[in-house]
Scaffold this motif. Sequence first.
Motif, short mmCIF file in Angstrom:
data_model
loop_
_atom_site.label_atom_id
_atom_site.label_comp_id
_atom_site.label_asym_id
_atom_site.label_seq_id
_atom_site.Cartn_x
_atom_site.Cartn_y
_atom_site.Cartn_z
N ALA A 43 0.85 -1.19 0.00
CA ALA A 43 0.00 0.00 0.00
C ALA A 43 0.88 1.24 0.00
CB ALA A 43 -0.92 -0.01 1.22
N ASN A 44 0.28 2.38 -0.28
CA ASN A 44 1.04 3.61 -0.51
C ASN A 44 1.95 4.00 0.65
OD1 ASN A 44 -0.08 4.08 -3.09
ND2 ASN A 44 -1.91 4.98 -2.17
N ALA A 45 1.53 3.74 1.88
CA ALA A 45 2.36 4.12 3.03
C ALA A 45 3.69 3.39 3.03
CB ALA A 45 1.61 3.84 4.34
N TRP A 46 3.75 2.25 2.33
CA TRP A 46 4.97 1.45 2.28
C TRP A 46 5.69 1.56 0.93
CZ3 TRP A 46 0.57 0.24 4.84
CH2 TRP A 46 0.69 -0.10 6.18
N THR A 47 4.92 1.77 -0.13
CA THR A 47 5.52 1.74 -1.47
C THR A 47 5.89 3.10 -2.02
OG1 THR A 47 3.35 1.86 -2.57
CG2 THR A 47 4.20 -0.34 -2.03
N ARG A 48 5.32 4.16 -1.47
CA ARG A 48 5.59 5.51 -1.95
C ARG A 48 6.53 6.23 -0.98
NH1 ARG A 48 3.53 5.72 -7.26
NH2 ARG A 48 1.45 4.75 -7.28
N PRO A 49 7.34 7.17 -1.48
CA PRO A 49 8.29 7.86 -0.61
C PRO A 49 7.61 8.86 0.32
CG PRO A 49 8.36 8.78 -2.83
CD PRO A 49 7.48 7.57 -2.89
N GLY A 50 8.32 9.22 1.39
CA GLY A 50 7.88 10.29 2.26
C GLY A 50 7.07 9.88 3.46
N ASN A 51 6.98 8.58 3.74
CA ASN A 51 6.22 8.09 4.89
C ASN A 51 7.15 7.37 5.86
OD1 ASN A 51 3.50 8.77 3.85
ND2 ASN A 51 4.00 7.25 2.28
N PRO A 52 6.75 7.28 7.15
CA PRO A 52 7.59 6.55 8.10
C PRO A 52 7.85 5.11 7.69
CG PRO A 52 5.91 7.79 9.27
CD PRO A 52 5.57 7.88 7.81
N GLY A 77 -6.21 -17.70 -13.67
CA GLY A 77 -7.31 -17.84 -12.73
C GLY A 77 -6.93 -18.18 -11.31
N HIS A 78 -5.68 -17.89 -10.92
CA HIS A 78 -5.25 -18.16 -9.55
C HIS A 78 -5.73 -17.06 -8.61
CE1 HIS A 78 -2.84 -21.32 -11.18
NE2 HIS A 78 -1.95 -20.53 -11.74
N PRO A 79 -6.13 -17.40 -7.39
CA PRO A 79 -6.58 -16.38 -6.45
C PRO A 79 -5.46 -15.45 -6.01
CG PRO A 79 -6.46 -18.52 -5.37
CD PRO A 79 -6.24 -18.77 -6.83
N VAL A 80 -5.84 -14.22 -5.68
CA VAL A 80 -4.89 -13.20 -5.24
C VAL A 80 -5.45 -12.53 -3.99
CG1 VAL A 80 -3.75 -11.01 -5.80
CG2 VAL A 80 -4.06 -12.76 -7.58
N VAL A 81 -4.60 -12.34 -2.99
CA VAL A 81 -4.97 -11.61 -1.78
C VAL A 81 -4.00 -10.44 -1.61
CG1 VAL A 81 -5.18 -11.70 0.73
CG2 VAL A 81 -5.90 -13.66 -0.64
N HIS A 82 -4.56 -9.24 -1.46
CA HIS A 82 -3.77 -8.05 -1.15
C HIS A 82 -4.04 -7.71 0.32
CE1 HIS A 82 -3.47 -7.00 -5.54
NE2 HIS A 82 -4.62 -7.63 -5.56
N SER A 123 -1.59 1.92 -6.75
CA SER A 123 -2.38 1.87 -7.99
C SER A 123 -1.68 1.11 -9.10
CB SER A 123 -2.70 3.29 -8.46
OG SER A 123 -1.50 4.01 -8.72
N ARG A 124 -0.36 0.96 -9.01
CA ARG A 124 0.36 0.22 -10.05
C ARG A 124 0.10 -1.28 -9.98
NH1 ARG A 124 6.12 2.74 -8.58
NH2 ARG A 124 5.16 2.46 -6.50
N ILE A 125 -0.39 -1.74 -8.84
CA ILE A 125 -0.75 -3.15 -8.68
C ILE A 125 -2.18 -3.24 -8.13
CG2 ILE A 125 1.59 -4.05 -8.45
CD1 ILE A 125 1.18 -3.92 -5.39
N GLU A 126 -3.01 -2.35 -8.58
CA GLU A 126 -4.38 -2.22 -8.06
C GLU A 126 -5.16 -3.52 -8.20
OE1 GLU A 126 -8.08 0.94 -8.48
OE2 GLU A 126 -6.54 0.82 -10.04
N PRO A 127 -5.88 -3.91 -7.14
CA PRO A 127 -6.69 -5.12 -7.22
C PRO A 127 -7.77 -5.00 -8.30
CG PRO A 127 -6.44 -4.39 -4.95
CD PRO A 127 -5.92 -3.30 -5.81
N VAL A 128 -8.11 -6.13 -8.89
CA VAL A 128 -9.22 -6.19 -9.84
C VAL A 128 -10.37 -6.95 -9.18
CG1 VAL A 128 -7.67 -6.10 -11.81
CG2 VAL A 128 -8.39 -8.32 -10.93
#
Length: 235
Positions: A43-52, A77-82, A123-128
Motif C-alpha cells: 500500500a502507498n504508506a509502504w511503497t511511496r516515498p515520504g512516509n515513516p 485464474g489463480h486467487p490473489v490476496v492483497h 495503484s500500479r498493482i491495483e486489485p481487480v
Amino acid sequence: MSDDLTAALERAFEEARRRYASRGFQRRLGFGSKPCLVNVDLANAWTRPGNPFSCENMDDGVIPGVQKLLAACRRNGHPVVHTTTYYQVTDTTNPNTDMGLWHHKIPIEVVSEDRPDLWAIDSRIEPVKGEQVLVKKRASAFHGTYLAGFLRAAGVDTILVTGVTASACVRETVCDGLAEGFRTIVVKECVGDRIPGAVLWNLFDIDAKFGDVEPLDVCIDYLDRVGQVPLARSA
C-alpha cells in the motif's frame, strides 16, 4: 545497499549454509498444486516515498515484479490476496485502540482509517474484481484475519508471498502460513524493507527454516504450468 555490506553478508551466508546443511536444515517444501498470491502491505504508506514506513527498491524492483506475478495469476485464474493495515482508533492514550500495544514500538498511528491515500493498495498493482483486499491489524496476514479459512475454502495448498517488510510483516506471514499448513514460497525479487541488509538476511533465514525462497521467473513458470493443469471434476 553498499557492495561492501552485500559481500559481507554473502560471506556470512556461505559459512551459515555449511552449518545448516550439516544439521539438516534448508530442506525444501516445494510447490503444490493450487497456488494463491499473497501481497503483503503493498500500500502507498509502504511503497511511496515520504512516509515513516516507506521502503526501498519499490519502483525498480518489487512493484515491477509483482506486476508480472499478477499478470500470471490473472491469466491462469489463480486467487490473489492483497493485504493492507490501518486502524480505527489512533489515539495512543485510548486503551480501547485497535493498535493494541504495537504503537509503543512503531508509529502505526499514522495509518489511520481516515487516510485511505496511505493504506490503499498501490495503484500500479491495483486489485481487480474478484481479488481479496484484507485489512490486518498486526504483522502477520494470518493473525486475527480470515485468510487461512479463505485459502482452505479455495483449495489452496501453496502461497506465494511478496511485499514488505522482509523483517516483519512478510516474515511473520510466512511463519504463520507454514504453521497453518500451507507451502510457503517467497518470491525473491518481490520483497522489500527499509533497512539495508534486512532483505538479504531475512530471505536467507526464511529459506533455511520457514519457506522456500524462489526467483521470480521460477514462480511465474510455476503459475503458468499449474494453471494449464485441468482440475479434476467431482463425481
